[in-house]
Scaffold this motif. Sequence first.
Motif, mmCIF file in Angstrom:
data_model
loop_
_atom_site.group_PDB
_atom_site.id
_atom_site.type_symbol
_atom_site.label_atom_id
_atom_site.label_comp_id
_atom_site.label_asym_id
_atom_site.label_seq_id
_atom_site.Cartn_x
_atom_site.Cartn_y
_atom_site.Cartn_z
ATOM 1 N N ASN A 33 4.168 1.743 16.001
ATOM 2 C CA ASN A 33 3.068 1.452 15.081
ATOM 3 C C ASN A 33 2.340 0.205 15.528
ATOM 4 O OD1 ASN A 33 3.586 3.502 13.118
ATOM 5 N ND2 ASN A 33 5.370 2.323 12.490
ATOM 6 N N LEU A 34 1.027 0.279 15.515
ATOM 7 C CA LEU A 34 0.233 -0.926 15.692
ATOM 8 C C LEU A 34 0.243 -1.684 14.376
ATOM 9 C CD1 LEU A 34 -2.881 0.525 17.531
ATOM 10 C CD2 LEU A 34 -1.074 -0.848 18.527
ATOM 11 N N VAL A 35 0.003 -2.968 14.439
ATOM 12 C CA VAL A 35 -0.056 -3.739 13.209
ATOM 13 C C VAL A 35 -1.176 -3.199 12.322
ATOM 14 C CG1 VAL A 35 -0.474 -6.032 12.262
ATOM 15 C CG2 VAL A 35 0.936 -5.760 14.283
ATOM 16 N N GLU A 36 -2.316 -2.944 12.903
ATOM 17 C CA GLU A 36 -3.462 -2.365 12.200
ATOM 18 C C GLU A 36 -4.110 -1.355 13.138
ATOM 19 O OE1 GLU A 36 -4.527 -2.936 9.111
ATOM 20 O OE2 GLU A 36 -3.169 -4.575 8.650
ATOM 21 N N ASP A 37 -4.663 -0.299 12.582
ATOM 22 C CA ASP A 37 -5.332 0.700 13.405
ATOM 23 C C ASP A 37 -6.612 0.157 14.025
ATOM 24 O OD1 ASP A 37 -3.416 2.634 12.988
ATOM 25 O OD2 ASP A 37 -4.418 3.447 11.219
ATOM 26 N N ASN A 38 -7.361 -0.599 13.288
ATOM 27 C CA ASN A 38 -8.646 -1.113 13.771
ATOM 28 C C ASN A 38 -8.581 -2.629 13.940
ATOM 29 O OD1 ASN A 38 -8.425 -1.624 11.070
ATOM 30 N ND2 ASN A 38 -10.531 -1.095 10.573
ATOM 31 N N TYR A 94 1.693 -3.315 2.040
ATOM 32 C CA TYR A 94 1.742 -3.158 3.485
ATOM 33 C C TYR A 94 3.169 -3.306 3.983
ATOM 34 C CZ TYR A 94 0.950 -4.507 8.360
ATOM 35 O OH TYR A 94 0.985 -4.596 9.725
ATOM 36 N N ARG A 95 3.603 -2.337 4.740
ATOM 37 C CA ARG A 95 4.942 -2.366 5.350
ATOM 38 C C ARG A 95 4.752 -2.456 6.857
ATOM 39 N NH1 ARG A 95 10.588 -1.551 3.649
ATOM 40 N NH2 ARG A 95 11.593 -0.648 5.447
ATOM 41 N N SER A 96 5.029 -3.612 7.440
ATOM 42 C CA SER A 96 4.731 -3.823 8.855
ATOM 43 C C SER A 96 5.609 -2.984 9.773
ATOM 44 C CB SER A 96 4.873 -5.304 9.218
ATOM 45 O OG SER A 96 6.191 -5.737 8.980
ATOM 46 N N SER A 97 6.794 -2.616 9.327
ATOM 47 C CA SER A 97 7.686 -1.854 10.208
ATOM 48 C C SER A 97 7.301 -0.382 10.302
ATOM 49 C CB SER A 97 9.134 -1.985 9.739
ATOM 50 O OG SER A 97 9.281 -1.428 8.454
ATOM 51 N N THR A 98 6.718 0.184 9.252
ATOM 52 C CA THR A 98 6.355 1.601 9.253
ATOM 53 C C THR A 98 5.081 1.793 8.444
ATOM 54 O OG1 THR A 98 8.719 2.092 9.244
ATOM 55 C CG2 THR A 98 7.232 3.919 8.861
ATOM 56 N N ALA A 99 4.005 2.122 9.123
ATOM 57 C CA ALA A 99 2.697 2.234 8.467
ATOM 58 C C ALA A 99 2.614 3.409 7.494
ATOM 59 C CB ALA A 99 1.603 2.363 9.515
ATOM 60 N N ARG A 100 3.449 4.405 7.652
ATOM 61 C CA ARG A 100 3.353 5.581 6.767
ATOM 62 C C ARG A 100 3.728 5.264 5.321
ATOM 63 N NH1 ARG A 100 8.674 8.864 8.787
ATOM 64 N NH2 ARG A 100 10.024 7.111 8.426
ATOM 65 N N GLN A 116 -0.288 -3.495 -12.664
ATOM 66 C CA GLN A 116 1.133 -3.206 -12.511
ATOM 67 C C GLN A 116 1.327 -1.953 -11.666
ATOM 68 O OE1 GLN A 116 3.708 -1.850 -15.891
ATOM 69 N NE2 GLN A 116 4.579 -3.896 -15.605
ATOM 70 N N VAL A 117 2.334 -2.004 -10.773
ATOM 71 C CA VAL A 117 2.652 -0.878 -9.898
ATOM 72 C C VAL A 117 4.147 -0.602 -9.980
ATOM 73 C CG1 VAL A 117 2.706 -0.058 -7.515
ATOM 74 C CG2 VAL A 117 0.779 -1.391 -8.301
ATOM 75 N N ASP A 118 4.477 0.680 -10.106
ATOM 76 C CA ASP A 118 5.871 1.110 -10.066
ATOM 77 C C ASP A 118 6.300 1.174 -8.601
ATOM 78 O OD1 ASP A 118 8.362 2.226 -10.478
ATOM 79 O OD2 ASP A 118 7.593 4.240 -10.858
ATOM 80 N N ILE A 119 7.298 0.381 -8.224
ATOM 81 C CA ILE A 119 7.747 0.333 -6.832
ATOM 82 C C ILE A 119 9.096 1.016 -6.645
ATOM 83 C CG2 ILE A 119 6.410 -1.713 -6.247
ATOM 84 C CD1 ILE A 119 8.996 -3.340 -6.619
ATOM 85 N N SER A 120 9.491 1.865 -7.585
ATOM 86 C CA SER A 120 10.789 2.519 -7.491
ATOM 87 C C SER A 120 10.880 3.480 -6.303
ATOM 88 C CB SER A 120 11.112 3.262 -8.790
ATOM 89 O OG SER A 120 10.153 4.271 -9.028
ATOM 90 N N GLU A 121 9.746 4.003 -5.846
ATOM 91 C CA GLU A 121 9.740 4.928 -4.713
ATOM 92 C C GLU A 121 9.549 4.215 -3.376
ATOM 93 O OE1 GLU A 121 10.314 8.260 -5.044
ATOM 94 O OE2 GLU A 121 10.674 7.849 -7.152
ATOM 95 N N PHE A 122 9.344 2.906 -3.405
ATOM 96 C CA PHE A 122 9.134 2.157 -2.169
ATOM 97 C C PHE A 122 10.477 1.967 -1.465
ATOM 98 C CE2 PHE A 122 4.988 -0.366 -3.026
ATOM 99 C CZ PHE A 122 4.413 0.741 -3.619
ATOM 100 N N PRO A 123 10.521 2.113 -0.150
ATOM 101 C CA PRO A 123 11.766 1.855 0.589
ATOM 102 C C PRO A 123 12.154 0.379 0.504
ATOM 103 C CG PRO A 123 10.161 2.984 1.980
ATOM 104 C CD PRO A 123 9.463 2.610 0.721
ATOM 105 N N ILE A 124 13.428 0.128 0.547
ATOM 106 C CA ILE A 124 13.941 -1.236 0.513
ATOM 107 C C ILE A 124 13.577 -1.936 1.818
ATOM 108 C CG2 ILE A 124 16.066 -2.615 0.489
ATOM 109 C CD1 ILE A 124 17.270 -0.454 -1.306
ATOM 110 N N GLY A 125 13.177 -3.189 1.695
ATOM 111 C CA GLY A 125 12.837 -3.964 2.885
ATOM 112 C C GLY A 125 11.746 -4.972 2.615
ATOM 113 N N TRP A 127 7.989 -6.405 2.488
ATOM 114 C CA TRP A 127 6.652 -5.899 2.165
ATOM 115 C C TRP A 127 5.679 -7.062 2.116
ATOM 116 C CZ3 TRP A 127 5.138 -0.850 1.301
ATOM 117 C CH2 TRP A 127 6.163 0.087 1.234
ATOM 118 N N LYS A 128 4.405 -6.715 2.176
ATOM 119 C CA LYS A 128 3.339 -7.699 2.026
ATOM 120 C C LYS A 128 2.256 -7.062 1.157
ATOM 121 C CE LYS A 128 2.280 -10.266 5.421
ATOM 122 N NZ LYS A 128 1.846 -10.900 6.649
ATOM 123 N N ILE A 129 1.778 -7.826 0.187
ATOM 124 C CA ILE A 129 0.633 -7.388 -0.611
ATOM 125 C C ILE A 129 -0.600 -8.042 -0.011
ATOM 126 C CG2 ILE A 129 -0.523 -7.571 -2.843
ATOM 127 C CD1 ILE A 129 2.171 -7.430 -4.174
#
Length: 148
Positions: A33-38, A94-100, A116-125, A127-129
């Motif tokens: 993964n690139l850090v950013e696509d553009n 933003y998840r720097s390790s996996t853009a998907r 407010q955002v529900d983050i229960s489906e977010f993978p553990i690790g 993150w950056k807002i």
Amino acid sequence: MIMNWGNKILVTFIVFVGILFTLVYVSVNTEFNLVEDNYYEQELAYEDQIQRIKNHEGLAEKPVFKLDRINLKADLNFPQAIADQLEEGTVLFYRSSTARFDQTFDLELDENGQFQVDISEFPIGAWKIKLKWKDSAKEYYREIDFVI
């Protein structure tokens, strides 16, 4: 069975081919993964980004981030003065390790100036807002690091 030099060459060749196929398999299935696509376009416009960051730093009252690890919620609380003037904005998780796993939300505040955002489906690790918003006069930007 006694190994003569012909059998040793054959075994060496088979082991070499096995290692080669293993390396090809691993390299094909590795996710890059690139850090950013553009990133090039973003780098050209980075002066504007620096101004957005300075605008945020110049605020008397800033948005406050709270992470509720028990209920798995992420809250952004905006002061009423900012909430009243807010025209539009985005919140990128933003998840720097996996853009998907990146997720973008429109910044829509409730009557209390809260997002407010529900983050229960977010993978553990880690993150950056990446928080970006604008009012009638200026644009603002802030990054917030957190770990789930």
